[in-house]
Structures are given as structure tokens and as C-alpha cells.
Design an enzyme around this catalytic site. Structure first.
Site, PDB file in Angstrom:
ATOM      1  N   ASP A   1       1.576  -7.022  -4.098  1.00  0.00           N
ATOM      2  CA  ASP A   1       0.830  -7.022  -2.883  1.00  0.00           C
ATOM      3  C   ASP A   1       1.526  -8.153  -2.102  1.00  0.00           C
ATOM      4  O   ASP A   1       2.030  -9.145  -2.591  1.00  0.00           O
ATOM      5  CB  ASP A   1      -0.631  -7.576  -3.163  1.00  0.00           C
ATOM      6  CG  ASP A   1      -1.449  -7.261  -2.121  1.00  0.00           C
ATOM      7  OD1 ASP A   1      -2.311  -6.468  -2.068  1.00  0.00           O
ATOM      8  OD2 ASP A   1      -1.232  -8.045  -1.003  1.00  0.00           O
ATOM      9  N   SER A   2       1.740  -7.776  -0.880  1.00  0.00           N
ATOM     10  CA  SER A   2       2.374  -8.804  -0.037  1.00  0.00           C
ATOM     11  C   SER A   2       1.723 -10.125  -0.051  1.00  0.00           C
ATOM     12  O   SER A   2       2.440 -11.179   0.520  1.00  0.00           O
ATOM     13  CB  SER A   2       2.963  -8.180   1.213  1.00  0.00           C
ATOM     14  OG  SER A   2       1.883  -8.141   2.169  1.00  0.00           O
ATOM     15  N   SER A   3       0.617 -10.359  -0.400  1.00  0.00           N
ATOM     16  CA  SER A   3      -0.116 -11.591  -0.314  1.00  0.00           C
ATOM     17  C   SER A   3       0.523 -12.452  -1.347  1.00  0.00           C
ATOM     18  O   SER A   3       0.280 -13.731  -1.325  1.00  0.00           O
ATOM     19  CB  SER A   3      -1.535 -11.449  -0.755  1.00  0.00           C
ATOM     20  OG  SER A   3      -2.226 -10.451  -0.013  1.00  0.00           O
TER      21      SER A   3
ATOM     22  N   GLN B   1      -2.258 -20.754  20.079  1.00  0.00           N
ATOM     23  CA  GLN B   1      -3.168 -19.725  19.430  1.00  0.00           C
ATOM     24  C   GLN B   1      -3.325 -18.433  20.106  1.00  0.00           C
ATOM     25  O   GLN B   1      -3.546 -17.629  19.588  1.00  0.00           O
ATOM     26  CB  GLN B   1      -4.619 -20.491  19.254  1.00  0.00           C
ATOM     27  CG  GLN B   1      -4.625 -21.735  18.232  1.00  0.00           C
ATOM     28  CD  GLN B   1      -5.908 -22.420  18.295  1.00  0.00           C
ATOM     29  OE1 GLN B   1      -6.975 -21.775  18.678  1.00  0.00           O
ATOM     30  NE2 GLN B   1      -6.091 -23.685  17.649  1.00  0.00           N
TER      31      GLN B   1
ATOM     32  N   THR C   1       1.788  -4.564   4.439  1.00  0.00           N
ATOM     33  CA  THR C   1       1.725  -4.906   5.753  1.00  0.00           C
ATOM     34  C   THR C   1       1.281  -6.467   5.986  1.00  0.00           C
ATOM     35  O   THR C   1       1.370  -7.117   6.996  1.00  0.00           O
ATOM     36  CB  THR C   1       0.774  -4.155   6.722  1.00  0.00           C
ATOM     37  OG1 THR C   1      -0.471  -4.081   5.930  1.00  0.00           O
ATOM     38  CG2 THR C   1       1.418  -2.705   6.553  1.00  0.00           C
ATOM     39  N   ASP C   2       0.452  -7.028   4.977  1.00  0.00           N
ATOM     40  CA  ASP C   2      -0.078  -8.237   5.303  1.00  0.00           C
ATOM     41  C   ASP C   2       0.699  -9.394   5.747  1.00  0.00           C
ATOM     42  O   ASP C   2       0.498 -10.103   6.593  1.00  0.00           O
ATOM     43  CB  ASP C   2      -0.960  -8.405   4.014  1.00  0.00           C
ATOM     44  CG  ASP C   2      -2.195  -7.828   3.862  1.00  0.00           C
ATOM     45  OD1 ASP C   2      -2.479  -6.827   4.810  1.00  0.00           O
ATOM     46  OD2 ASP C   2      -2.847  -7.924   2.710  1.00  0.00           O
TER      47      ASP C   2
ATOM     48  N   THR D   1       0.691  -1.054  -0.074  1.00  0.00           N
ATOM     49  CA  THR D   1      -0.073   0.094  -0.085  1.00  0.00           C
ATOM     50  C   THR D   1       0.569   1.111   0.047  1.00  0.00           C
ATOM     51  O   THR D   1       0.580   2.326  -0.688  1.00  0.00           O
ATOM     52  CB  THR D   1      -1.025   0.131   1.217  1.00  0.00           C
ATOM     53  OG1 THR D   1      -1.550  -1.320   1.199  1.00  0.00           O
ATOM     54  CG2 THR D   1      -1.898   1.302   1.309  1.00  0.00           C
TER      55      THR D   1
HETATM   56  N1  ASP Z   1      -2.501  -5.735   0.665  1.00  0.00           N
HETATM   57  C1  ASP Z   1      -1.506  -5.243   1.045  1.00  0.00           C
HETATM   58  C2  ASP Z   1      -0.003  -5.706   1.281  1.00  0.00           C
HETATM   59  O1  ASP Z   1       0.040  -6.336   2.209  1.00  0.00           O
HETATM   60  C3  ASP Z   1      -1.763  -4.069   2.458  1.00  0.00           C
HETATM   61  C4  ASP Z   1      -0.815  -3.121   2.941  1.00  0.00           C
HETATM   62  O2  ASP Z   1       0.225  -3.094   2.236  1.00  0.00           O
HETATM   63  O3  ASP Z   1      -0.716  -3.059   4.027  1.00  0.00           O
HETATM   64  O4  ASP Z   1       0.537  -5.833   0.202  1.00  0.00           O
END
Ligand code: ASP
Length: 354
Positions: free
Chosen positions: A71-73, A291, A103-104, A27
Site C-alpha cells: 500500500d503506498s502508505s 498551505q 494513489t495515496d 488499489t
Molecule cells: N491506500 C492505497 C494506496 O495508496 C490507495 C490507492 O491505491 O489508491 O496504496
């Protein structure tokens, strides 16, 4: 392919330090595309237009940008290895490194890098943002600027933070102790089982006692292998036996992070214990993590975790799931003798567990 931008500081700011910024996506570097009507990554060559203050830092910056921003996904072990190799390649030339990352999965990447970079003596600071750098109330600018300040902070000749860390919303946390806990507010990251490495207000207050102290003889060793024949199994009340046994059908599986209840507890149903026994006998590592956000696994404390202790399941103590899965991938790729793998799983390699 990588794109590189050099940023020289203003002439009246003497530059004594050099930082390498690696931009992977996320992001932070997004901008609103009026035609497409959504957020798209902006070309990082324009970074000075968005953050002109970068020139006021007493520091020479080089920004290396992935050509294909992600995107870090979409993060994966190949990219972690690429990041580790980049740091290895430029290690001598720069005082510190800042990795701009979504951030993900930032906590996963910071954990992975902590294992891949053995003997690190320089800062590797992950940061990102909840709002794009072009947004009015963005958190990107201060996260980026402070991360750079931390990356050049020194105590005499030595880096103040010689480890992989995450800086976000005014706190610096050990990378492999961190979890993403919030997707809407700015305080996205938290480390429950390890203190903050620094807190930022008017000044940056370093918590020197919590920061890793490298050994004088440490030199960087970049590891370039990870084995992703691993899985995470989160147990829950009502879990079906077939789901559990399904893990036995996965060809080539070498390790499971088992997310258990509380201090490492699980059902005592016969079928559950038999399935764990079969998994262990199949030479698949079972790494017991809790958990809960805080506290630790203590196998044998309750009757409901006694079977784990008896069957040779390894306790992950207070490790996070993110660090546990990265550690498994890292250790399995080393192909060490069984006793050595067990020893390393049970003990801290990079400060990831107490
Ligand atoms: N979906 C984004 C990512 O992890 C969210 C972010 O950057 O905060 O790449």
C-alpha cells in the site's frame, strides 16, 4: 526480489516499441478475496486475464512486479531509490516506463523520482486506480492502457513526454506539480500551479508548450541517495510554543518544510520568530511553502512574512509540499556547500517551481 512477466503483442500487431511496467502495489492491482473478505493484491502474472487488450497494443511489455506489494502508505526513500535504479538499469532497452502505484503517496513518489532521475529523456508515467482492476466500474484499465500509450508516444525519434508524470482520469500532469486532492471520486489528482501536460478524450491532446524539452546533451544520471532527516511543520492559529521548540530537540534534523498561511505568512509573536531564528542558527534549512493549493510564497509582501526574509528562510515559491520535502531529502543527501544548497532550493531543478 522481483517477478517478471513478458507480454508479446498479437502477431498481427507489429511491435515497434517496448515498455517496462513496474508494479509496486496499491488499489489498482487488488482483487476481492472471498475467504478473507477484503481486498488483497493479485499476482500480476494474471494481468492478461484482467486486461486482455494489453495484447492489442503495438508494443512489447515487460511487467516487473515487487514480490512484496505495498500500500503506498508504506512508500519510503529506499524504494524510490530502488525504482530509480531499475529505470537506470533498463533505460536503454525500453522506450518508456509505467509505474503502477497506490494513489495515496503517488505525488510524493513522482516528485522524488523527478529529482533522482537527472537528464531524463524518456517517459516515466505513474498511474494507479481508485477502484481495483477486478471491479466492474474500475478506472484501472483505462489508466493503465493510456499510460502505456503515452509512454510510447514519439515525435520523430524522441519521446513526446520526456519527464516524470502522473496519468490519472484522462489528464497527464507533471509529477512534481501534482497533489492528491480526492479520495472518493475518480479525479484524484490536480496540479493548480502548472498546466496539464495532456488531456485525453477521443484523442490524446498534448500540451507541447508545457512539456519539458530536454537538452540535446542530456544523458541520464541516476542519483541513489536521499536524506530523511527532515520534517514538515504545518502552522495553525493557536499553535503552542512548545510544539515549535520541540523541533529544536530533534537530533540530527537538517531541514524543515514550513507550511505557512497564504503567500508565506506566519504569526509575528516574539516566541515564534525566536524559534525560527534558533532553528536557522542551528543550520537547519527552513523551506517556506504555502498551505494554499494555488499561488505562491512571497516573503516580505506582508509584515507577517518579513521575518522569514530577514532570517534567511528560503522561499519555496509555488512548489507543492510533496515536491518540497522530496527536494529537501534529495539536496541534503548531496552535501553541497551551503550557498549551493540555498541556490538549488530557491530555483527549479526539474520544473517543480516557476
Ligand atoms: N491506500 C492505497 C494506496 O495508496 C490507495 C490507492 O491505491 O489508491 O496504496
Amino acid at each position: 526480489m522481483l517477478k517478471t512477466v513478458h507480454i508479446q503483442p498479437n502477431i498481427n500487431t507489429p511491435s515497434t516499441h517496448k515498455v517496462l511496467i513496474i508494479y509496486t502495489g496499491g488499489t489498482l492491482g487488488m482483487t476481492y478475496d472471498k475467504k478473507q473478505r477484503n481486498l488483497v493484491p493479485f499476482a500480476f502474472e494474471q494481468i492478461l486475464r484482467k486486461v486482455p487488450e494489453l495484447r492489442d497494443l503495438a508494443c512489447e511489455l515487460t511487467v516487473v512486479s515487487f514480490e512484496k506489494l505495498i500500500d503506498s502508505s508504506n512508500m519510503k526513500p529506499e524504494i524510490w531509490i530502488q525504482l530509480a535504479e531499475l529505470i537506470g538499469q533498463y533505460y536503454e532497452e525500453y522506450d518508456g516506463f509505467v509505474i503502477l502505484h497506490g494513489t495515496d503517496t503517488m505525488a510524493h513518489s513522482a516528485s522524488a523520482l523527478s529529482f533522482l532521475l537527472e537528464g531524463l529523456r524518456k517517459p516515466v508515467i505513474f498511474t494507479g486506480a481508485q477502484l481495483p482492476i477486478s471491479a466492474l466500474r474500475t478506472d484501472a484499465r483505462r489508466n493503465l492502457l493510456t499510460s502505456i500509450e503515452i509512454a510510447i508516444a514519439k515525435q520523430g525519434e524522441n519521446a513526446l513526454v520526456p519527464e516524470v508524470a502522473i496519468f490519472f482520469n484522462d489528464v497527464l500532469l507533471r509529477g512534481n506539480r501534482t497533489r492528491k486532492i480526492e479520495s472518493s471520486h475518480f479525479d484524484a489528482f490536480h496540479s493548480e500551479n502548472y498546466p496539464e501536460l495532456a488531456k485525453v478524450g477521443i484523442h490524446i491532446q498534448y500540451n507541447h508548450k508545457a512539456i519539458h524539452e530536454p537538452n540535446a546533451l542530456d544523458f541520464l544520471k541516476v542519483h541513489t541517495k536521499m536524506d530523511n532527516q527532515v520534517a514538515i511543520l504545518k502552522i495553525f492559529p493557536g499553535m503552542n510554543e512548545r510544539v515549535m521548540r520541540g523541533f529544536l530537540e530533534i537530533e540530527g534534523l537538517r531541514g524543515i518544510v514550513l507550511e505557512t498561511f497564504g503567500s508565506g505568512n506566519a504569526p509575528t509573536d516574539k516566541w515564534f520568530i525566536k524559534a525560527i531564528q534558533d532553528i536557522v542558527e542551528r543550520k537547519i534549512w527552513v523551506y517556506n511553502v504555502s498551505q494554499c493549493i494555488g499561488g505562491l510564497v512571497m516573503q516580505g509582501r506582508y509584515a507577517t512574512s518579513q521575518a522569514f526574509a530577514d532570517l534567511g528562510v528560503v522561499s519555496g515559491k509555488d512548489i507543492t509540499t510533496e515536491a518540497a520535502i522530496a527536494k529537501l531529502m534529495f539536496l541534503l543527501a548531496q552535501d553541497l556547500p551551503e550557498t549551493q544548497t540555498k541556490l538549488r532550493l530557491a530555483h527549479s531543478l526539474r520544473g517543480e517551481m516557476s
